[in-house]
Design an enzyme around this catalytic site. Structure first.
Site, mmCIF file in Angstrom:
data_model
loop_
_atom_site.group_PDB
_atom_site.id
_atom_site.type_symbol
_atom_site.label_atom_id
_atom_site.label_comp_id
_atom_site.label_asym_id
_atom_site.label_seq_id
_atom_site.Cartn_x
_atom_site.Cartn_y
_atom_site.Cartn_z
ATOM 1 N N ASN A 88 -8.513 -41.705 73.509
ATOM 2 C CA ASN A 88 -9.180 -41.848 72.211
ATOM 3 C C ASN A 88 -8.921 -40.624 71.330
ATOM 4 O O ASN A 88 -9.019 -39.489 71.806
ATOM 5 C CB ASN A 88 -10.685 -42.010 72.415
ATOM 6 C CG ASN A 88 -11.024 -43.249 73.225
ATOM 7 O OD1 ASN A 88 -10.332 -44.261 73.133
ATOM 8 N ND2 ASN A 88 -12.077 -43.167 74.037
ATOM 9 N N GLN A 95 -13.565 -41.122 70.282
ATOM 10 C CA GLN A 95 -13.499 -39.802 70.930
ATOM 11 C C GLN A 95 -14.842 -39.107 70.783
ATOM 12 O O GLN A 95 -15.373 -39.003 69.667
ATOM 13 C CB GLN A 95 -12.388 -38.935 70.302
ATOM 14 C CG GLN A 95 -12.214 -37.605 71.041
ATOM 15 C CD GLN A 95 -11.034 -36.763 70.546
ATOM 16 O OE1 GLN A 95 -10.417 -37.067 69.529
ATOM 17 N NE2 GLN A 95 -10.746 -35.702 71.281
ATOM 18 N N HIS A 101 -7.862 -35.759 76.371
ATOM 19 C CA HIS A 101 -7.978 -36.269 77.744
ATOM 20 C C HIS A 101 -7.485 -37.704 77.802
ATOM 21 O O HIS A 101 -7.548 -38.432 76.813
ATOM 22 C CB HIS A 101 -9.420 -36.183 78.269
ATOM 23 C CG HIS A 101 -10.428 -36.790 77.355
ATOM 24 N ND1 HIS A 101 -10.923 -36.142 76.247
ATOM 25 C CD2 HIS A 101 -11.036 -38.012 77.370
ATOM 26 C CE1 HIS A 101 -11.794 -36.920 75.626
ATOM 27 N NE2 HIS A 101 -11.876 -38.071 76.281
HETATM 28 P P1 5GP Z 1 -14.090 -39.897 74.998
HETATM 29 O O1 5GP Z 1 -15.224 -40.739 74.498
HETATM 30 O O2 5GP Z 1 -14.044 -38.571 74.256
HETATM 31 O O3 5GP Z 1 -12.764 -40.574 75.028
HETATM 32 O O4 5GP Z 1 -14.407 -39.605 76.509
HETATM 33 C C1 5GP Z 1 -15.255 -38.610 76.949
HETATM 34 C C2 5GP Z 1 -15.582 -38.923 78.388
HETATM 35 O O5 5GP Z 1 -16.003 -37.723 79.012
HETATM 36 C C3 5GP Z 1 -16.703 -39.941 78.573
HETATM 37 O O6 5GP Z 1 -16.223 -41.019 79.371
HETATM 38 C C4 5GP Z 1 -17.813 -39.146 79.284
HETATM 39 O O7 5GP Z 1 -18.479 -39.926 80.256
HETATM 40 C C5 5GP Z 1 -17.042 -38.007 79.905
HETATM 41 N N1 5GP Z 1 -17.784 -36.742 80.023
HETATM 42 C C6 5GP Z 1 -18.509 -36.152 79.046
HETATM 43 N N2 5GP Z 1 -18.994 -34.964 79.493
HETATM 44 C C7 5GP Z 1 -18.542 -34.826 80.767
HETATM 45 C C8 5GP Z 1 -18.702 -33.788 81.743
HETATM 46 O O8 5GP Z 1 -19.369 -32.769 81.545
HETATM 47 N N3 5GP Z 1 -18.071 -33.975 82.937
HETATM 48 C C9 5GP Z 1 -17.332 -35.105 83.205
HETATM 49 N N4 5GP Z 1 -16.758 -35.174 84.402
HETATM 50 N N5 5GP Z 1 -17.172 -36.098 82.305
HETATM 51 C C10 5GP Z 1 -17.769 -35.947 81.104
#
Ligand code: 5GP
Ligand code: ZN
Length: 140
Positions: A88, A95, A101
């Site tokens: 994302n 995101q 990531h």
């Molecule tokens: P995005 O929405 O930015 O594509 O994804 C962020 C992801 O990071 C989400 O799936 C969320 O569950 C994960 N996430 C957020 N904070 C942490 C953290 O402190 N540790 C881990 N392992 N995952 C996290």
């Protein structure tokens, strides 16, 4: 460069503990804390890039090689039936953590993971011109 305010910089560089599936000098792969399915993992560069727009070519090239290695091993170990690889960029695209990531989401027959959209129709009146214009920008 690392960003001292970024949680994924801290996790990727081992300052915050994580469940690590894979690590090398450039990347760490960890389990997501809010998994969409069993084994949902995140590929994190150890350097800070906000998202794909600032990601270096060196990291971009390596990221998919690591994703491939990890999903292959995870498929064997977890016996999942498929994988979604998702990434994302910016808030509108979902995101929430602004450190690049890649999501590795194992899929299991009958699971309830939703990554769907409603297909529309390609606008053929503008497609050729738009494709050409984008193509010219890539070459710049
Ligand atoms: P995005 O929405 O930015 O594509 O994804 C962020 C992801 O990071 C989400 O799936 C969320 O569950 C994960 N996430 C957020 N904070 C942490 C953290 O402190 N540790 C881990 N392992 N995952 C996290
Ligand atoms: Zn970061």
């Amino acid at each position: 460069m690392k960003d001292s305010n970024c949680i994924f910089c801290k996790i990727a560089n081992g300052e915050i503990p994580s469940y690590t599936i894979y690590e090398d000098n450039m990347f760490r792969v960890i389990f997501d804390l809010g998994p969409a399915s069993k084994g949902h993992a995140l590929v994190l560069p150890k350097e800070h890039f906000k998202n794909i727009f600032s990601l270096s070519d060196e990291y971009a090239a390596k990221a998919l090689i690591i994703a491939k290695k990890v999903v292959t091993a995870m498929t064997e170990e977890l016996e999942c039936d498929g994988f979604n690889i998702l990434q994302n960029n910016e808030e509108i695209a979902g995101q929430t953590v602004f450190h690049f990531h890649i999501h590795l989401i194992p899929r299991y027959k009958g699971d309830d993971v939703k990554l769907t959209w409603n297909p529309t129709e390609l606008d053929k009146s503008t497609a050729e011109q738009t494709a050409k214009k984008i193509s010219e920008r890539i070459k710049k």
